[in-house]
Design a protein around this motif. Sequence first.
Motif, PDB file in Angstrom:
ATOM      1  N   ASN A 296       0.834  -1.201   0.000  1.00 14.93           N
ATOM      2  CA  ASN A 296       0.000   0.000   0.000  1.00 14.93           C
ATOM      3  C   ASN A 296       0.873   1.257   0.000  1.00 14.93           C
ATOM      4  O   ASN A 296       0.618   2.195  -0.754  1.00 14.93           O
ATOM      5  CB  ASN A 296      -0.945  -0.009   1.193  1.00 14.93           C
ATOM      6  CG  ASN A 296      -1.992   1.081   1.086  1.00 14.93           C
ATOM      7  OD1 ASN A 296      -2.706   1.165   0.100  1.00 14.93           O
ATOM      8  ND2 ASN A 296      -2.066   1.927   2.097  1.00 14.93           N
ATOM      9  N   TRP A 297       1.915   1.280   0.842  1.00 13.03           N
ATOM     10  CA  TRP A 297       2.806   2.442   0.866  1.00 13.03           C
ATOM     11  C   TRP A 297       3.575   2.580  -0.441  1.00 13.03           C
ATOM     12  O   TRP A 297       3.864   3.700  -0.888  1.00 13.03           O
ATOM     13  CB  TRP A 297       3.773   2.372   2.047  1.00 13.03           C
ATOM     14  CG  TRP A 297       3.132   2.929   3.275  1.00 13.03           C
ATOM     15  CD1 TRP A 297       2.727   2.236   4.374  1.00 13.03           C
ATOM     16  CD2 TRP A 297       2.774   4.280   3.516  1.00 13.03           C
ATOM     17  NE1 TRP A 297       2.144   3.085   5.280  1.00 13.03           N
ATOM     18  CE2 TRP A 297       2.163   4.354   4.769  1.00 13.03           C
ATOM     19  CE3 TRP A 297       2.898   5.450   2.769  1.00 13.03           C
ATOM     20  CZ2 TRP A 297       1.688   5.539   5.308  1.00 13.03           C
ATOM     21  CZ3 TRP A 297       2.423   6.634   3.312  1.00 13.03           C
ATOM     22  CH2 TRP A 297       1.825   6.664   4.568  1.00 13.03           C
ATOM     23  N   GLY A 298       3.899   1.476  -1.082  1.00 14.83           N
ATOM     24  CA  GLY A 298       4.534   1.540  -2.393  1.00 14.83           C
ATOM     25  C   GLY A 298       3.627   2.199  -3.418  1.00 14.83           C
ATOM     26  O   GLY A 298       4.075   3.015  -4.235  1.00 14.83           O
ATOM     27  N   LEU A 299       2.346   1.850  -3.383  1.00 10.09           N
ATOM     28  CA  LEU A 299       1.380   2.478  -4.286  1.00 10.09           C
ATOM     29  C   LEU A 299       1.218   3.967  -3.982  1.00 10.09           C
ATOM     30  O   LEU A 299       1.114   4.786  -4.902  1.00 10.09           O
ATOM     31  CB  LEU A 299       0.016   1.781  -4.174  1.00 10.09           C
ATOM     32  CG  LEU A 299      -0.080   0.399  -4.788  1.00 10.09           C
ATOM     33  CD1 LEU A 299      -1.416  -0.255  -4.416  1.00 10.09           C
ATOM     34  CD2 LEU A 299       0.055   0.479  -6.303  1.00 10.09           C
ATOM     35  N   VAL A 300       1.203   4.314  -2.697  1.00 11.25           N
ATOM     36  CA  VAL A 300       1.095   5.722  -2.314  1.00 11.25           C
ATOM     37  C   VAL A 300       2.304   6.493  -2.807  1.00 11.25           C
ATOM     38  O   VAL A 300       2.182   7.579  -3.388  1.00 11.25           O
ATOM     39  CB  VAL A 300       0.933   5.867  -0.777  1.00 11.25           C
ATOM     40  CG1 VAL A 300       1.077   7.315  -0.349  1.00 11.25           C
ATOM     41  CG2 VAL A 300      -0.407   5.310  -0.317  1.00 11.25           C
ATOM     42  N   GLY A 301       3.496   5.934  -2.610  1.00 10.84           N
ATOM     43  CA  GLY A 301       4.711   6.620  -3.028  1.00 10.84           C
ATOM     44  C   GLY A 301       4.866   6.733  -4.532  1.00 10.84           C
ATOM     45  O   GLY A 301       5.279   7.771  -5.050  1.00 10.84           O
TER      46      GLY A 301
ATOM     47  N   ALA B  53      -9.159   3.411  -0.905  1.00 10.57           N
ATOM     48  CA  ALA B  53     -10.027   3.199  -2.067  1.00 10.57           C
ATOM     49  C   ALA B  53     -11.030   2.080  -1.807  1.00 10.57           C
ATOM     50  O   ALA B  53     -12.181   2.158  -2.249  1.00 10.57           O
ATOM     51  CB  ALA B  53      -9.188   2.877  -3.294  1.00 10.57           C
ATOM     52  N   ILE B  54     -10.611   1.052  -1.093  1.00 13.32           N
ATOM     53  CA  ILE B  54     -11.499  -0.091  -0.834  1.00 13.32           C
ATOM     54  C   ILE B  54     -12.458   0.192   0.323  1.00 13.32           C
ATOM     55  O   ILE B  54     -13.657  -0.074   0.233  1.00 13.32           O
ATOM     56  CB  ILE B  54     -10.676  -1.366  -0.545  1.00 13.32           C
ATOM     57  CG1 ILE B  54      -9.910  -1.785  -1.789  1.00 13.32           C
ATOM     58  CG2 ILE B  54     -11.578  -2.493  -0.057  1.00 13.32           C
ATOM     59  CD1 ILE B  54      -8.937  -2.927  -1.564  1.00 13.32           C
ATOM     60  N   PHE B  55     -11.929   0.742   1.423  1.00  9.72           N
ATOM     61  CA  PHE B  55     -12.718   0.869   2.655  1.00  9.72           C
ATOM     62  C   PHE B  55     -13.169   2.286   2.984  1.00  9.72           C
ATOM     63  O   PHE B  55     -13.866   2.495   3.966  1.00  9.72           O
ATOM     64  CB  PHE B  55     -11.934   0.303   3.837  1.00  9.72           C
ATOM     65  CG  PHE B  55     -11.592  -1.144   3.673  1.00  9.72           C
ATOM     66  CD1 PHE B  55     -12.564  -2.114   3.743  1.00  9.72           C
ATOM     67  CD2 PHE B  55     -10.290  -1.545   3.416  1.00  9.72           C
ATOM     68  CE1 PHE B  55     -12.258  -3.453   3.579  1.00  9.72           C
ATOM     69  CE2 PHE B  55      -9.963  -2.871   3.252  1.00  9.72           C
ATOM     70  CZ  PHE B  55     -10.955  -3.831   3.328  1.00  9.72           C
ATOM     71  N   GLY B  56     -12.755   3.276   2.182  1.00  8.13           N
ATOM     72  CA  GLY B  56     -13.135   4.661   2.449  1.00  8.13           C
ATOM     73  C   GLY B  56     -11.990   5.420   3.083  1.00  8.13           C
ATOM     74  O   GLY B  56     -11.203   4.868   3.848  1.00  8.13           O
TER      75      GLY B  56
ATOM     76  N   MET C 118     -10.157   7.169   5.534  1.00  7.19           N
ATOM     77  CA  MET C 118     -10.141   7.269   6.989  1.00  7.19           C
ATOM     78  C   MET C 118     -11.482   6.882   7.621  1.00  7.19           C
ATOM     79  O   MET C 118     -11.891   7.437   8.639  1.00  7.19           O
ATOM     80  CB  MET C 118      -9.698   8.657   7.445  1.00  7.19           C
ATOM     81  CG  MET C 118      -8.244   8.960   7.098  1.00  7.19           C
ATOM     82  SD  MET C 118      -7.071   7.660   7.554  1.00  7.19           S
ATOM     83  CE  MET C 118      -6.936   7.920   9.300  1.00  7.19           C
ATOM     84  N   SER C 119     -12.152   5.896   7.035  1.00  6.48           N
ATOM     85  CA  SER C 119     -13.346   5.331   7.656  1.00  6.48           C
ATOM     86  C   SER C 119     -12.892   4.521   8.874  1.00  6.48           C
ATOM     87  O   SER C 119     -11.708   4.246   9.056  1.00  6.48           O
ATOM     88  CB  SER C 119     -14.084   4.430   6.669  1.00  6.48           C
ATOM     89  OG  SER C 119     -13.322   3.258   6.409  1.00  6.48           O
ATOM     90  N   TRP C 120     -13.822   4.109   9.678  1.00  4.79           N
ATOM     91  CA  TRP C 120     -13.452   3.342  10.871  1.00  4.79           C
ATOM     92  C   TRP C 120     -12.785   2.031  10.480  1.00  4.79           C
ATOM     93  O   TRP C 120     -11.871   1.567  11.148  1.00  4.79           O
ATOM     94  CB  TRP C 120     -14.658   3.117  11.780  1.00  4.79           C
ATOM     95  CG  TRP C 120     -15.744   2.295  11.154  1.00  4.79           C
ATOM     96  CD1 TRP C 120     -16.767   2.740  10.387  1.00  4.79           C
ATOM     97  CD2 TRP C 120     -15.881   0.870  11.211  1.00  4.79           C
ATOM     98  NE1 TRP C 120     -17.549   1.693   9.966  1.00  4.79           N
ATOM     99  CE2 TRP C 120     -17.027   0.526  10.456  1.00  4.79           C
ATOM    100  CE3 TRP C 120     -15.157  -0.141  11.821  1.00  4.79           C
ATOM    101  CZ2 TRP C 120     -17.453  -0.783  10.305  1.00  4.79           C
ATOM    102  CZ3 TRP C 120     -15.593  -1.449  11.666  1.00  4.79           C
ATOM    103  CH2 TRP C 120     -16.717  -1.759  10.920  1.00  4.79           C
ATOM    104  N   LEU C 121     -13.214   1.438   9.366  1.00  4.46           N
ATOM    105  CA  LEU C 121     -12.631   0.174   8.926  1.00  4.46           C
ATOM    106  C   LEU C 121     -11.201   0.365   8.406  1.00  4.46           C
ATOM    107  O   LEU C 121     -10.308  -0.423   8.731  1.00  4.46           O
ATOM    108  CB  LEU C 121     -13.509  -0.476   7.861  1.00  4.46           C
ATOM    109  CG  LEU C 121     -13.184  -1.908   7.484  1.00  4.46           C
ATOM    110  CD1 LEU C 121     -13.108  -2.809   8.709  1.00  4.46           C
ATOM    111  CD2 LEU C 121     -14.198  -2.439   6.509  1.00  4.46           C
ATOM    112  N   SER C 122     -10.983   1.419   7.634  1.00  5.85           N
ATOM    113  CA  SER C 122      -9.619   1.660   7.146  1.00  5.85           C
ATOM    114  C   SER C 122      -8.683   2.014   8.296  1.00  5.85           C
ATOM    115  O   SER C 122      -7.521   1.611   8.301  1.00  5.85           O
ATOM    116  CB  SER C 122      -9.603   2.742   6.065  1.00  5.85           C
ATOM    117  OG  SER C 122      -9.994   3.995   6.574  1.00  5.85           O
ATOM    118  N   ARG C 123      -9.178   2.738   9.283  1.00  2.00           N
ATOM    119  CA  ARG C 123      -8.347   3.068  10.450  1.00  2.00           C
ATOM    120  C   ARG C 123      -7.967   1.806  11.218  1.00  2.00           C
ATOM    121  O   ARG C 123      -6.844   1.665  11.690  1.00  2.00           O
ATOM    122  CB  ARG C 123      -9.070   4.062  11.352  1.00  2.00           C
ATOM    123  CG  ARG C 123      -9.192   5.439  10.714  1.00  2.00           C
ATOM    124  CD  ARG C 123      -9.981   6.374  11.603  1.00  2.00           C
ATOM    125  NE  ARG C 123      -9.243   6.677  12.819  1.00  2.00           N
ATOM    126  CZ  ARG C 123      -8.569   7.794  13.019  1.00  2.00           C
ATOM    127  NH1 ARG C 123      -8.542   8.710  12.088  1.00  2.00           N
ATOM    128  NH2 ARG C 123      -7.935   8.000  14.151  1.00  2.00           N
TER     129      ARG C 123
END
Length: 68
Positions: A22-27, A36-39, A41-46
């Motif tokens: 994930n960090w590789g994709l961000v960078g 993208a999948i969970f929203g 900073m939704s509660w699930l992504s957090r």
Amino acid sequence: MAAVMNGLDWAALALVIIGGLNWGLVGAFGFDLVAAIFGDMSWLSRIIYILVGLAALYLIYFATKVSK
């Protein structure tokens, strides 16, 4: 002698690999797959981000255990 990995070890390793990808994709592309999948900073992504961080801390412990 090889270290035997239990379920927690494998789960932590999988979470850290997911976090690293994930960090590789961000960078590289500015794309946050977890958001993208969970929203964004939704509660699930957090929760996923917290689990990845805890898995990284656990792997620090695991690395010291394996190195002995």
